[in-house]
Design an enzyme around this catalytic site. Structure first.
Site, short mmCIF file in Angstrom:
data_model
loop_
_atom_site.label_atom_id
_atom_site.label_comp_id
_atom_site.label_asym_id
_atom_site.label_seq_id
_atom_site.Cartn_x
_atom_site.Cartn_y
_atom_site.Cartn_z
N ASP A 152 151.63 -35.49 66.34
CA ASP A 152 151.47 -34.19 66.81
C ASP A 152 149.74 -33.20 65.99
OD1 ASP A 152 151.51 -31.46 67.74
OD2 ASP A 152 153.27 -31.26 66.65
N ASP A 200 162.33 -32.55 71.45
CA ASP A 200 161.92 -31.81 70.51
C ASP A 200 162.64 -30.73 69.86
OD1 ASP A 200 159.27 -30.50 70.71
OD2 ASP A 200 159.45 -31.59 72.31
N GLU A 250 147.20 -30.92 67.41
CA GLU A 250 146.94 -29.77 68.28
C GLU A 250 146.43 -29.21 68.00
OE1 GLU A 250 150.43 -27.07 68.64
OE2 GLU A 250 151.77 -29.69 68.54
#
Length: 279
Positions: A165, A76, A167
């Site tokens: 994503d 990634d 986080e």
């Protein structure tokens, strides 16, 4: 001779009317709402999948990988890496990649075109991911922004569904100033909007520790959204509630290869199947 207004001397009232107008103008300024601060994107160019997970949870350096039989290598990347040599990445064994497309509702990866299209041109399967900012706007709004700026899906057999994503917050409170129920609702809004617009379920990228802390280990996504798990060590370890397996494991940072290193949980045919429309 001065005229009269309602029996009063006009000249005598003019100063008073002017003063009243000035006071009204001052009052309107005093009650005006203060301008809202612009969202902070000062770290957006260097935020990428796992930056905060590595910071908060650490990295086990030089750990031998667990059994990698029937695991497919991938990477990634994001804008901070610049232009990527995808031919070299492919020659090194990578079969797929995820590219950061957007953050919040105000940042697009300036390297997105080279990275996303370059991977495709090198024969790799690729997808896009969105760096979540629940502190800025709603989940549905960010899903729509992501889709509008490269996060969609096409049925060409070479495009993976988008990934969220989610986080640790790089700008402040790790849970974005939200309680567990509200943050879970935000993720639900994003994933439901993505599914409604794209007709594919988005992957969820996270770590087990963050998921427990900030969603209360919400278990409602395991049957709908494939898991992309971040953990930098020799084993996958504990999964968040609701998932019985990970689809992708981000197991290492960098390592001399373009971006971070991932294993798809299965042979390459499974990656092809996910790109083609399989859950």
């Amino acid at each position: 001779m001065s005229r009269t207004v309602a029996g009063h001397d006009e000249q005598r009232w003019r100063p008073r009317l002017a003063a009243a107008g000035a006071l009204a103008a001052l009052a309107s300024v005093a009650v005006a709402a203060p301008a809202e601060a612009s969202p902070d994107y000062s770290l957006a160019a260097t935020n990428f999948a796992g930056t905060q997970i590595a910071l908060h949870e650490g990295v086990v350096p030089g750990s031998a990988r667990a059994d990698t039989t029937d695991q497919t290598l991938g990477h990634d990347v994001s804008g901070h890496q610049g232009a990527v040599d995808w031919a070299a990445a492919s020659a090194g064994g990578a079969k797929f990649t995820y590219v950061k497309a957007t953050e919040g509702t105000g940042f697009v990866n300036p390297q997105y075109g080279q990275q996303y299209d370059g991977a495709h041109n090198a024969g790799m399967i690729r997808g896009a991911y969105h760096f979540a900012r629940p502190d800025i706007s709603g989940g549905a709004e960010q899903a729509e922004y992501f889709i509008a700026h490269g996060g969609g899906w096409r049925s060409d057999g070479k495009t993976l569904p988008g990934a969220l994503d989610i986080e640790y917050n790089p700008y402040g409170d790790v849970c974005y100033g939200k309680n567990q129920a509200d943050l879970t609702a935000w993720i639900t809004d994003f994933t439901r909007t993505y599914l409604a617009k794209v007709k594919r379920s988005a992957l969820i990228y996270t770590s087990t520790a963050w998921w427990k802390q900030c969603t209360g280990n919400a278990s409602g996504f395991g049957n709908t959204n494939p898991l992309w798990l971040a953990r930098y060590g020799p084993e996958v370890g504990e999964l968040p509630a609701g998932w019985d397996k990970q689809s992708i494991w981000q197991f290492a940072r960098g390592g001399g290869l373009p971006g971070d290193q991932n294993y798809y949980n299965g042979p390459f045919g499974r990656v092809v199947a996910l790109a083609g429309g399989a859950a």
